[in-house]
Motif scaffolding. Structure first.
Motif, PDB file in Angstrom:
ATOM      1  N   ASP A  74      45.749  12.182 -65.141  1.00 15.19           N
ATOM      2  CA  ASP A  74      47.183  11.923 -64.879  1.00 15.19           C
ATOM      3  C   ASP A  74      47.282  10.877 -63.958  1.00 15.19           C
ATOM      4  OD1 ASP A  74      48.199  14.012 -66.188  1.00 15.19           O
ATOM      5  OD2 ASP A  74      48.480  15.457 -64.591  1.00 15.19           O
ATOM      6  N   VAL A 252      56.041  22.255 -69.674  1.00 23.66           N
ATOM      7  CA  VAL A 252      56.571  20.888 -69.284  1.00 23.66           C
ATOM      8  C   VAL A 252      55.700  19.905 -70.387  1.00 23.66           C
ATOM      9  CG1 VAL A 252      56.432  19.532 -67.514  1.00 23.66           C
ATOM     10  CG2 VAL A 252      57.023  21.804 -67.110  1.00 23.66           C
ATOM     11  N   PHE A 253      54.354  20.241 -70.520  1.00 24.81           N
ATOM     12  CA  PHE A 253      53.961  19.296 -71.363  1.00 24.81           C
ATOM     13  C   PHE A 253      54.425  19.191 -72.795  1.00 24.81           C
ATOM     14  CE2 PHE A 253      50.291  18.204 -74.136  1.00 24.81           C
ATOM     15  CZ  PHE A 253      50.073  17.114 -73.885  1.00 24.81           C
ATOM     16  N   CYS A 256      57.676  16.995 -72.925  1.00 26.37           N
ATOM     17  CA  CYS A 256      57.460  15.635 -72.612  1.00 26.37           C
ATOM     18  C   CYS A 256      56.440  14.723 -73.729  1.00 26.37           C
ATOM     19  CB  CYS A 256      56.678  15.539 -71.186  1.00 26.37           C
ATOM     20  SG  CYS A 256      57.497  15.898 -69.854  1.00 26.37           S
ATOM     21  N   ASN A 287      55.288  13.512 -67.547  1.00 26.40           N
ATOM     22  CA  ASN A 287      54.530  14.808 -67.187  1.00 26.40           C
ATOM     23  C   ASN A 287      53.544  14.466 -66.266  1.00 26.40           C
ATOM     24  OD1 ASN A 287      53.711  17.573 -68.566  1.00 26.40           O
ATOM     25  ND2 ASN A 287      51.755  16.321 -68.751  1.00 26.40           N
ATOM     26  N   SER A 288      52.960  13.473 -66.366  1.00 26.73           N
ATOM     27  CA  SER A 288      51.695  13.311 -65.310  1.00 26.73           C
ATOM     28  C   SER A 288      52.234  13.393 -63.891  1.00 26.73           C
ATOM     29  CB  SER A 288      50.955  12.148 -65.569  1.00 26.73           C
ATOM     30  OG  SER A 288      50.365  12.044 -66.726  1.00 26.73           O
ATOM     31  N   LEU A 290      55.011  15.577 -63.178  1.00 28.66           N
ATOM     32  CA  LEU A 290      55.298  16.589 -62.821  1.00 28.66           C
ATOM     33  C   LEU A 290      54.168  17.777 -62.524  1.00 28.66           C
ATOM     34  CD1 LEU A 290      57.990  17.147 -65.543  1.00 28.66           C
ATOM     35  CD2 LEU A 290      58.385  16.588 -63.087  1.00 28.66           C
ATOM     36  N   ASN A 291      52.886  17.431 -63.057  1.00 26.96           N
ATOM     37  CA  ASN A 291      51.888  18.236 -62.879  1.00 26.96           C
ATOM     38  C   ASN A 291      51.587  18.840 -61.521  1.00 26.96           C
ATOM     39  OD1 ASN A 291      51.523  18.838 -65.687  1.00 26.96           O
ATOM     40  ND2 ASN A 291      50.000  17.412 -65.945  1.00 26.96           N
TER      41      ASN A 291
END
Length: 325
Positions: A74, A252-253, A256, A287-288, A290-291
């Motif tokens: 990420d 989520v992943f 996205c 997504n990276s 959000l993690n």
């Protein structure tokens, strides 16, 4: 909303007609600012995850080493977004070879990210469904080997997929200043199964099994009573919370990354012109960002380690032995 006036300018004026023209549509300043902010946040937050797990001894568990692999991918994605931002104007200024390298690194990092999620899912599955054998099956050595193989395999696979383009970079460009990669239908489908459908299927199957165990354990927790069961109940709650956190990360992943792979299977040959697919690719990247935000919400140790890092407490002697959990 402020907009930059559209002008018929060339990407490389000195090259004349061989140069591509800059985009003719107005380009909102907000788009540049938003993507720049996302890139900075992605790099910063994932760097905090990397520093936390690398510095504090208490966090160097096999499970967290997998999170470290995910955070590293990420983190790299945050830097790759800078190339995507430059393409908003419709011009690629880094040369044909760099275009191919960008494509390979981008997809390799993403594949490594997906692979890390698969291993994290396996880790949670063993921790919850077979807790007595967890320390035997999941060791630091096995995790290290898995992570190394994941990254190496991802890189080699995408190099093989782009072998023809590597031999002749820019072969599909119509003018100087484009970054165009043509993905053959067979290669796209192979990538689809290897990098998305296969891993996601494994993750979902493991989660369904974990969910069944979670339901049964949740019922057992409600019936627990007495001091003898308190420690075991606390451990179970910790494992269940980790499983729920991973579930949020996976959902989520998928949300996205799904649009990109829908494009891959939409035609015989997929023309990946980064300037024309900015939204989808940036959603792919988002997504990276959000993690680590999900970690901050669900993992108290991450919030505590951030506080120690920001206040420079990690510079003190023996800070790596601090009690984080």
């Amino acid at each position: 909303m402020m907009e930059i006036p559209a002008e018929a300018e060339l990407c490389f004026p000195r090259l004349g007609n061989t140069s591509c023209s800059k985009t003719q549509r107005p380009r909102p300043v907000a788009a540049y600012m938003l993507l720049s902010v996302i890139s900075v946040i992605t790099v910063t937050l994932n760097l905090l995850v990397i520093i936390s797990i690398s510095h504090f001894k208490q966090l160097r568990t096999p499970a967290n080493l997998l999170l470290l692999s995910l955070a590293t991918s990420d983190f790299l994605v945050g830097f790759l977004m800078l190339f995507q931002i430059s393409l908003l104007g419709g011009c690629w200024f880094f040369g044909d070879l760099m275009c191919v390298v960008y494509y390979i690194v981008d997809h390799s990092v993403t594949s490594a990210s997906i692979g890390s999620m698969v291993f994290i899912s396996v880790d949670r599955y063993v921790a919850i469904c077979d807790p007595l054998c967890y320390t035997i099956k999941v060791t630091k050595t096995r995790v290290d080997i898995s992570v190394y193989l994941c990254w190496a395999t991802s890189f080699v696979f995408h190099c093989m997929c782009s072998l023809d383009t590597l031999k002749q970079p820019g072969r599909f460009n119509t003018c100087v200043g484009e970054c165009v990669i043509v993905v053959a239908y067979f290669v796209g489908i192979t990538d689809l199964f290897v990098s998305f459908i296969g891993p996601i299927t494994v993750i979902l199957v493991l989660h369904m099994k974990v969910f069944a165990v979670v339901v049964s354990q949740a019922r057992a927790l409600r019936s627990c009573a007495g001091g003898v069961t308190l420690q075991g109940s606390a451990t179970k709650r910790s494992e269940l919370k980790a499983a729920r956190t991973l579930g949020v990360v996976v959902v989520v992943f998928i949300a996205c990354i799904m649009p990109y792979f829908c494009i891959v299977i939409s035609g015989q040959d997929v023309l990946l012109n980064a300037s024309s697919t900015t939204f989808i690719i940036c959603l792919f990247y988002f997504n990276s960002c959000l993690n680590p935000l999900i970690y901050a919400i669900f993992y108290p140790w991450f919030r505590k380690s951030i506080k120690l890092i920001v206040t420079l407490q990690i510079l003190k002697p023996d800070s790596w032995q601090a009690n984080i959990k």
